[in-house]
Motif scaffolding. Structure first.
Motif, PDB file in Angstrom:
ATOM      1  N   ALA A 192       0.993  -1.449  -0.229  1.00 53.34           N
ATOM      2  CA  ALA A 192       0.308   0.005  -0.345  1.00 53.34           C
ATOM      3  C   ALA A 192       0.849   0.887  -0.101  1.00 53.34           C
ATOM      4  N   SER A 193       2.178   1.084  -0.051  1.00 52.16           N
ATOM      5  CA  SER A 193       3.044   2.552   0.352  1.00 52.16           C
ATOM      6  C   SER A 193       2.695   3.498  -1.103  1.00 52.16           C
ATOM      7  N   VAL A 194       2.219   3.235  -2.302  1.00 51.85           N
ATOM      8  CA  VAL A 194       1.863   4.218  -3.207  1.00 51.85           C
ATOM      9  C   VAL A 194       0.966   4.663  -3.047  1.00 51.85           C
ATOM     10  N   LEU A 195       0.018   3.235  -3.110  1.00 49.90           N
ATOM     11  CA  LEU A 195      -1.813   4.742  -2.997  1.00 49.90           C
ATOM     12  C   LEU A 195      -1.194   5.222  -1.693  1.00 49.90           C
ATOM     13  N   GLY A 196      -0.859   5.077  -0.560  1.00 48.40           N
ATOM     14  CA  GLY A 196      -0.508   5.735   0.318  1.00 48.40           C
ATOM     15  C   GLY A 196      -0.389   7.412   0.422  1.00 48.40           C
ATOM     16  N   GLU A 197       0.755   7.195  -0.839  1.00 47.49           N
ATOM     17  CA  GLU A 197       0.843   8.369  -1.449  1.00 47.49           C
ATOM     18  C   GLU A 197       0.244   9.647  -2.038  1.00 47.49           C
ATOM     19  N   ALA A 198      -0.284  10.670  -1.169  1.00 45.79           N
ATOM     20  CA  ALA A 198      -1.233  12.089  -1.543  1.00 45.79           C
ATOM     21  C   ALA A 198      -1.323  12.486  -3.190  1.00 45.79           C
ATOM     22  N   TYR A 199      -2.135  12.256  -4.061  1.00 47.42           N
ATOM     23  CA  TYR A 199      -2.536  12.564  -5.255  1.00 47.42           C
ATOM     24  C   TYR A 199      -1.115  11.499  -6.059  1.00 47.42           C
ATOM     25  N   SER A 200      -1.112  10.260  -5.817  1.00 47.22           N
ATOM     26  CA  SER A 200      -0.195   8.774  -6.146  1.00 47.22           C
ATOM     27  C   SER A 200      -1.039   8.539  -7.027  1.00 47.22           C
ATOM     28  N   PHE A 201      -2.902   8.912  -7.168  1.00 47.22           N
ATOM     29  CA  PHE A 201      -3.732   8.142  -8.333  1.00 47.22           C
ATOM     30  C   PHE A 201      -3.974   9.195  -9.330  1.00 47.22           C
ATOM     31  N   PHE A 202      -3.433   9.613 -10.257  1.00 48.30           N
ATOM     32  CA  PHE A 202      -3.878  10.889 -11.217  1.00 48.30           C
ATOM     33  C   PHE A 202      -5.307  10.506 -11.864  1.00 48.30           C
ATOM     34  N   THR A 203      -4.964  11.524 -12.258  1.00 49.36           N
ATOM     35  CA  THR A 203      -6.678  11.785 -12.615  1.00 49.36           C
ATOM     36  C   THR A 203      -6.911  10.504 -14.300  1.00 49.36           C
ATOM     37  N   SER A 204      -5.613  10.797 -14.844  1.00 50.62           N
ATOM     38  CA  SER A 204      -5.461  10.543 -16.128  1.00 50.62           C
ATOM     39  C   SER A 204      -6.060   8.844 -15.764  1.00 50.62           C
ATOM     40  N   TYR A 205      -5.419   8.053 -14.714  1.00 50.12           N
ATOM     41  CA  TYR A 205      -6.351   6.923 -14.372  1.00 50.12           C
ATOM     42  C   TYR A 205      -7.287   6.811 -14.567  1.00 50.12           C
ATOM     43  N   MET A 206      -8.320   7.661 -14.674  1.00 46.30           N
ATOM     44  CA  MET A 206     -10.405   7.406 -14.092  1.00 46.30           C
ATOM     45  C   MET A 206     -10.143   7.025 -15.633  1.00 46.30           C
ATOM     46  N   THR A 207      -9.439   6.906 -16.630  1.00 49.66           N
ATOM     47  CA  THR A 207     -10.256   6.485 -18.084  1.00 49.66           C
ATOM     48  C   THR A 207     -10.767   5.359 -18.465  1.00 49.66           C
ATOM     49  N   ILE A 208      -9.604   4.333 -17.171  1.00 46.82           N
ATOM     50  CA  ILE A 208     -10.732   3.317 -17.157  1.00 46.82           C
ATOM     51  C   ILE A 208     -11.719   2.040 -16.350  1.00 46.82           C
ATOM     52  N   MET A 209     -12.516   3.636 -16.328  1.00 46.84           N
ATOM     53  CA  MET A 209     -13.735   3.382 -15.925  1.00 46.84           C
ATOM     54  C   MET A 209     -15.035   3.345 -16.944  1.00 46.84           C
ATOM     55  N   GLU A 210     -13.592   3.331 -18.541  1.00 43.85           N
ATOM     56  CA  GLU A 210     -14.782   2.622 -19.833  1.00 43.85           C
ATOM     57  C   GLU A 210     -13.639   1.194 -20.443  1.00 43.85           C
ATOM     58  N   ASP A 211     -13.478   0.638 -19.243  1.00 45.71           N
ATOM     59  CA  ASP A 211     -13.094  -0.820 -19.961  1.00 45.71           C
ATOM     60  C   ASP A 211     -13.784  -2.014 -19.650  1.00 45.71           C
ATOM     61  N   GLN A 212     -14.717  -2.565 -20.890  1.00 44.36           N
ATOM     62  CA  GLN A 212     -15.720  -2.780 -21.190  1.00 44.36           C
ATOM     63  C   GLN A 212     -15.003  -4.751 -21.076  1.00 44.36           C
ATOM     64  N   SER A 213     -13.862  -4.621 -20.837  1.00 40.92           N
ATOM     65  CA  SER A 213     -13.322  -5.738 -21.663  1.00 40.92           C
ATOM     66  C   SER A 213     -13.856  -7.070 -19.807  1.00 40.92           C
ATOM     67  N   GLY A 214     -14.158  -8.666 -20.455  1.00 41.69           N
ATOM     68  CA  GLY A 214     -14.510  -9.066 -19.441  1.00 41.69           C
ATOM     69  C   GLY A 214     -13.890  -8.985 -17.901  1.00 41.69           C
ATOM     70  N   ASP A 215     -12.730  -9.493 -18.085  1.00 47.19           N
ATOM     71  CA  ASP A 215     -12.048  -9.017 -16.224  1.00 47.19           C
ATOM     72  C   ASP A 215     -11.630  -7.733 -16.395  1.00 47.19           C
ATOM     73  N   LEU A 216     -11.981  -7.216 -17.298  1.00 49.39           N
ATOM     74  CA  LEU A 216     -10.608  -5.906 -16.308  1.00 49.39           C
ATOM     75  C   LEU A 216     -10.025  -5.657 -16.553  1.00 49.39           C
ATOM     76  N   ARG A 217      -8.959  -6.113 -17.801  1.00 54.33           N
ATOM     77  CA  ARG A 217      -7.440  -6.245 -17.865  1.00 54.33           C
ATOM     78  C   ARG A 217      -7.029  -4.726 -17.789  1.00 54.33           C
ATOM     79  N   GLU A 218      -7.324  -3.693 -18.050  1.00 53.78           N
ATOM     80  CA  GLU A 218      -6.697  -2.316 -18.670  1.00 53.78           C
ATOM     81  C   GLU A 218      -7.020  -1.591 -17.322  1.00 53.78           C
ATOM     82  N   VAL A 219      -8.221  -2.205 -16.275  1.00 51.39           N
ATOM     83  CA  VAL A 219      -7.712  -1.952 -14.783  1.00 51.39           C
ATOM     84  C   VAL A 219      -6.590  -2.686 -13.489  1.00 51.39           C
TER      85      VAL A 219
END
Length: 454
Positions: free
Chosen positions: A313-340
């Motif tokens: 959890a070290s990286v996710l524990g850092e403020a602003y480590s989850f970039f807004t650009s990552y949020m495009t993963i919500m468009e992943d429609q694959s069966g196993d959500l491989r992109e996510v």
């Protein structure tokens, strides 16, 4: 009622927390109508104040600005556009050649500014740019953008507001300070315009889409501007022509209870560098959306409802480590959500199950849709103000132009924003506006256009 985000295969506790978050982030149509009306009041109040305050700022544009520009570029013309990003200490310079009224060639270069002798540094960078691209002959008109509100002091522009903390730029007359060092260095350039970035976006939009009345920037931050008759602005002495109003939309909500931030919003604000300000921006802008999602994910982690217990959890524990650009993963429609899964593994060293991936995707979707709907409501309030001079029965549909990186990075955000604004304006009895996308560099082109209008 909030959408049901329950995931097949998830535990009851996972689905319960997911739907609790969904309920907290849900915005109803009546709430959005309240936000639209509150933004309208925010702008209207700002235009009535005798002194510049935390509401709206008025930026000067000559009444015939678009006619001036079109006249100036009937023949081949060249001008420079400059954007000063005070928050990032970054300078962007562009040269734009207009052929048949359209920008035909654009050279761009980005520099990082020193913290001392900043105007000397800007002039040095400008000299490097002009020489490296063999521009001339001079003097070349230069339009300057800055990401701060401007208090107008002349037709060239004005000084940065004195209640804005932006280091060496605070209370400085940009045209005067930069013009002095340009003369000192004998550069073939003259400053002819200084505006806020969102006003330059409005100028560019008006040039490209002739009937534009409102411009919206969806970049690292957020802002909007619109054209207003000077006679409708009590604090202006001028009573003729139009001016461009910089709404400082990021600051909406600082003195209002209508937005109703959640506990995650309060946490983000408390831990930010500008606690208590830019309330609206912290709910909707690129700079903050990823951090909201990160806080939601860590709540799941604290409850041991996501990822393996031994996950790093070290990286996710850092403020602003989850970039807004990552949020495009919500468009992943694959069966196993491989992109996510790939993102979580590569970016955070976490092996996530399919259920974990579904939870992360759902959180990205919730945060995006709330932000987009709130921005749509704000646009509706501004369009209402911009449309008022027309009789309601005869009001033409407004044209709204959107610029910024989010227009290319997050299509669902833009689609939800436009749809929300259109629906709310129809509820107000106004025509649904037309939306145009101007592109990421709209304000740079606008600065170059404004440079030709003086």
């Amino acid at each position: 009622m909030a959408d049901d985000y329950s995931i097949a295969g998830a535990s009851a506790a996972q689905n319960q927390l997911l739907n609790e978050i969904a309920a907290s982030l849900h915005v109803t149509t009546p709430h959005l109508s309240d936000v639209a009306n509150d933004v309208y009041d925010y702008v209207t109040t700002g235009l009535q104040q005798e002194t510049q305050g935390p509401a709206s700022w008025v930026s000067f544009i000559t009444p015939s600005v678009t006619q001036d520009i079109r006249s100036a570029i009937k023949h081949e013309s060249q001008s420079l556009g400059m954007t000063i990003n005070t928050q990032a200490g970054r300078l962007k310079i562009s040269s734009i050649k207009f052929t048949s009224g359209q920008p035909a060639a654009i050279n761009k270069q980005v520099f990082y500014l020193r913290k001392d002798q900043v105007f000397e540094d800007i002039a040095t960078r400008l000299s490097e740019f002009v020489n490296s691209h063999e521009l001339g002959p001079g003097p070349l008109p230069l339009g300057v953008n800055i990401d701060r509100p401007i208090e107008e002091t002349s037709k060239l522009g004005g000084r940065v507001a004195d209640n804005v903390d932006c280091g060496p730029f605070r209370s400085v007359d940009i045209a005067q300070a930069l013009g002095a060092v340009i003369l000192k260095k004998h550069l073939p350039v003259r400053v002819t315009s200084v505006t806020n970035c969102v006003v330059s976006t409005l100028v560019a939009a008006q040039h490209r889409f002739h009937n534009t009345s409102v411009a919206l920037i969806l970049n690292h931050g957020i802002n909007a501007s619109y054209y207003e008759q000077a006679s409708r602005i009590p604090k202006l002495q001028a009573k003729e022509g139009r001016v461009a109003v910089n709404t400082e939309l990021a600051r909406y909500g600082e003195h209002s209870a209508v937005l109703a931030p959640t506990r995650w919003d309060h946490r983000l604000d408390r831990e930010s560098a500008n606690t208590g300000t830019h309330t609206f921006e912290k709910l909707v802008a690129d700079k903050y959306l990823g951090e909201i999602v990160r806080n939601l994910i860590t709540d799941f982690m604290d409850a041991q409802l996501i990822f393996p217990k031994n996950a790093d959890a070290s990286v996710l524990g850092e403020a602003y480590s989850f970039f807004t650009s990552y949020m495009t993963i919500m468009e992943d429609q694959s069966g196993d959500l491989r992109e996510v899964g790939d993102l979580l593994r590569a970016g955070f060293n976490i092996q996530a199950s399919v259920v974990d991936r579904q939870i992360v995707r759902a959180l990205c979707h919730m945060v995006t849709m709330r932000a987009a709907k709130l921005v749509g409501a704000a646009v509706a309030g501004i369009v209402r103000r911009a449309s008022e001079p027309q009789a309601a029965a005869a009001a033409a549909a407004a044209v709204v132009s959107i610029s910024g990186q989010l227009t290319e990075m997050n299509q669902p955000y833009v689609a939800c924003t436009t749809g929300t604004a259109q629906a709310l304006l129809l509820r107000m009895g106004l025509p649904a506006p037309t939306f145009n996308v101007l592109g990421e560099d709209g304000y740079t082109v606008g600065a170059a256009l404004a440079a030709l209008s003086k």
